[in-house]
Design a protein around this motif. Structure first.
Motif, mmCIF file in Angstrom:
data_model
loop_
_atom_site.group_PDB
_atom_site.id
_atom_site.type_symbol
_atom_site.label_atom_id
_atom_site.label_comp_id
_atom_site.label_asym_id
_atom_site.label_seq_id
_atom_site.Cartn_x
_atom_site.Cartn_y
_atom_site.Cartn_z
ATOM 1 N N ASP A 146 0.841 -1.195 0.000
ATOM 2 C CA ASP A 146 0.000 0.000 0.000
ATOM 3 C C ASP A 146 0.877 1.247 0.000
ATOM 4 N N ASN A 147 0.473 2.251 -0.749
ATOM 5 C CA ASN A 147 1.212 3.504 -0.884
ATOM 6 C C ASN A 147 2.618 3.300 -1.438
ATOM 7 N N GLY A 148 2.835 2.205 -2.132
ATOM 8 C CA GLY A 148 4.134 1.932 -2.723
ATOM 9 C C GLY A 148 4.158 2.313 -4.192
ATOM 10 N N TYR A 149 5.306 2.772 -4.632
ATOM 11 C CA TYR A 149 5.436 3.247 -6.011
ATOM 12 C C TYR A 149 6.427 2.427 -6.822
ATOM 13 N N LEU A 150 6.772 1.229 -6.374
ATOM 14 C CA LEU A 150 7.759 0.434 -7.081
ATOM 15 C C LEU A 150 7.258 -0.011 -8.454
ATOM 16 N N LEU A 151 6.038 -0.489 -8.537
ATOM 17 C CA LEU A 151 5.503 -0.967 -9.817
ATOM 18 C C LEU A 151 5.371 0.157 -10.846
ATOM 19 N N PRO A 152 4.783 1.320 -10.505
ATOM 20 C CA PRO A 152 4.739 2.401 -11.500
ATOM 21 C C PRO A 152 6.127 2.885 -11.894
ATOM 22 N N PHE A 153 7.057 2.916 -10.945
ATOM 23 C CA PHE A 153 8.423 3.339 -11.229
ATOM 24 C C PHE A 153 9.075 2.402 -12.232
ATOM 25 N N GLU A 154 8.902 1.115 -12.049
ATOM 26 C CA GLU A 154 9.469 0.136 -12.980
ATOM 27 C C GLU A 154 8.765 0.191 -14.335
ATOM 28 N N ALA A 155 7.465 0.431 -14.348
ATOM 29 C CA ALA A 155 6.738 0.539 -15.623
ATOM 30 C C ALA A 155 7.244 1.731 -16.427
ATOM 31 N N VAL A 156 7.490 2.845 -15.765
ATOM 32 C CA VAL A 156 8.014 4.020 -16.451
ATOM 33 C C VAL A 156 9.424 3.748 -16.962
ATOM 34 N N SER A 157 10.232 3.034 -16.196
ATOM 35 C CA SER A 157 11.596 2.745 -16.649
ATOM 36 C C SER A 157 11.586 1.819 -17.866
ATOM 37 N N VAL A 158 10.669 0.863 -17.923
ATOM 38 C CA VAL A 158 10.555 0.002 -19.106
ATOM 39 C C VAL A 158 10.088 0.808 -20.310
ATOM 40 N N LEU A 159 9.147 1.729 -20.099
ATOM 41 C CA LEU A 159 8.677 2.591 -21.176
ATOM 42 C C LEU A 159 9.803 3.472 -21.713
ATOM 43 N N LEU A 160 10.594 4.053 -20.830
ATOM 44 C CA LEU A 160 11.720 4.884 -21.262
ATOM 45 C C LEU A 160 12.766 4.057 -22.003
ATOM 46 N N LEU A 161 13.005 2.844 -21.554
ATOM 47 C CA LEU A 161 13.944 1.966 -22.255
ATOM 48 C C LEU A 161 13.441 1.655 -23.652
ATOM 49 N N ALA A 162 12.146 1.409 -23.798
ATOM 50 C CA ALA A 162 11.574 1.158 -25.125
ATOM 51 C C ALA A 162 11.716 2.383 -26.020
ATOM 52 N N CYS A 163 11.544 3.575 -25.454
ATOM 53 C CA CYS A 163 11.720 4.807 -26.233
ATOM 54 C C CYS A 163 13.158 4.967 -26.695
ATOM 55 N N ILE A 164 14.101 4.657 -25.827
ATOM 56 C CA ILE A 164 15.512 4.773 -26.195
ATOM 57 C C ILE A 164 15.855 3.792 -27.301
ATOM 58 N N VAL A 165 15.390 2.555 -27.186
ATOM 59 C CA VAL A 165 15.657 1.559 -28.219
ATOM 60 C C VAL A 165 15.009 1.971 -29.545
ATOM 61 N N GLY A 166 13.777 2.482 -29.488
ATOM 62 C CA GLY A 166 13.112 2.950 -30.704
ATOM 63 C C GLY A 166 13.854 4.105 -31.348
ATOM 64 N N ALA A 167 14.328 5.058 -30.543
ATOM 65 C CA ALA A 167 15.077 6.192 -31.084
ATOM 66 C C ALA A 167 16.386 5.731 -31.714
ATOM 67 N N LEU A 168 17.028 4.760 -31.105
ATOM 68 C CA LEU A 168 18.272 4.212 -31.691
ATOM 69 C C LEU A 168 17.990 3.511 -33.020
ATOM 70 N N MET A 169 16.875 2.798 -33.091
ATOM 71 C CA MET A 169 16.531 2.128 -34.346
ATOM 72 C C MET A 169 16.235 3.144 -35.450
#
Length: 174
Positions: A146-169
């Motif tokens: 409860d009141n934890g932000y680990l899952l949203p934090f990890e979801a945002v980091s995966v999204l940013l990683l996907a953006c970086i990989v897409g930009a590199l491609m």
């Protein structure tokens, strides 16, 4: 006028002028530089209010983000003139204006239909007076309960990683 008010005015003017310059410039590298000054002004506001942890996090996270933005702006626009990037068809610009106008109308609709005064006049809760410490911020950021932000934090980091990989491609195809 005390020194905090003077510093607030200086930071506010810096942020407003830099944000206008970010939007109005035609060079992507200059836009990133102006954005950097806006983010530094935001960190200065945090320091001015006494939120040293948030100010330091703002500088560390967003200074690194601007460096990444520099790298990608150079990678993605290599070989292309800055002027060529901003040559768009009138049709594309008109769609932007239409969507901006629809968004503005939605904003005005929400402001006019929402009862803001009732929310402001509500009695403050006991937790509103509680002091937030760095320890409690760290525990909330790293907890998954409860009141934890680990899952949203990890979801945002995966999204940013996907953006970086897409930009590199995209940059690699050129």
């Amino acid at each position: 006028m005390n020194s905090q008010n003077i510093m607030f005015v200086i930071l506010a003017v810096l942020m407003v002028l830099s944000s206008l310059a970010t939007v109005l410039t035609k060079s992507i590298v200059r836009a990133a530089t102006y954005l950097f000054f806006v983010l530094l002004g935001t960190a200065g506001m945090y320091f001015l209010m006494g939120y040293t942890f948030l100010g330091a996090a703002q500088v560390i996270v967003y200074a690194g983000g601007i460096i990444v933005l520099y790298v990608f702006s150079i990678l993605l626009t290599e070989g292309a003139k800055d002027q060529e990037i901003f040559k768009r068809k009138i049709k594309d610009a008109s769609w932007g204006f239409v969507l901006s106008f629809v968004g503005f109308l939605a904003f005005v609709g929400v402001v006019l239909t929402h009862n803001f005064k009732a929310a402001v006049l509500a009695a403050p809760s006991e937790t509103a007076n509680a002091v937030t410490t760095i320890d409690s911020i760290g525990r909330n950021m790293l907890s998954s309960g409860d009141n934890g932000y680990l899952l949203p934090f990890e979801a945002v980091s995966v999204l940013l990683l996907a953006c970086i990989v897409g930009a590199l491609m995209i940059a690699r195809k050129r």
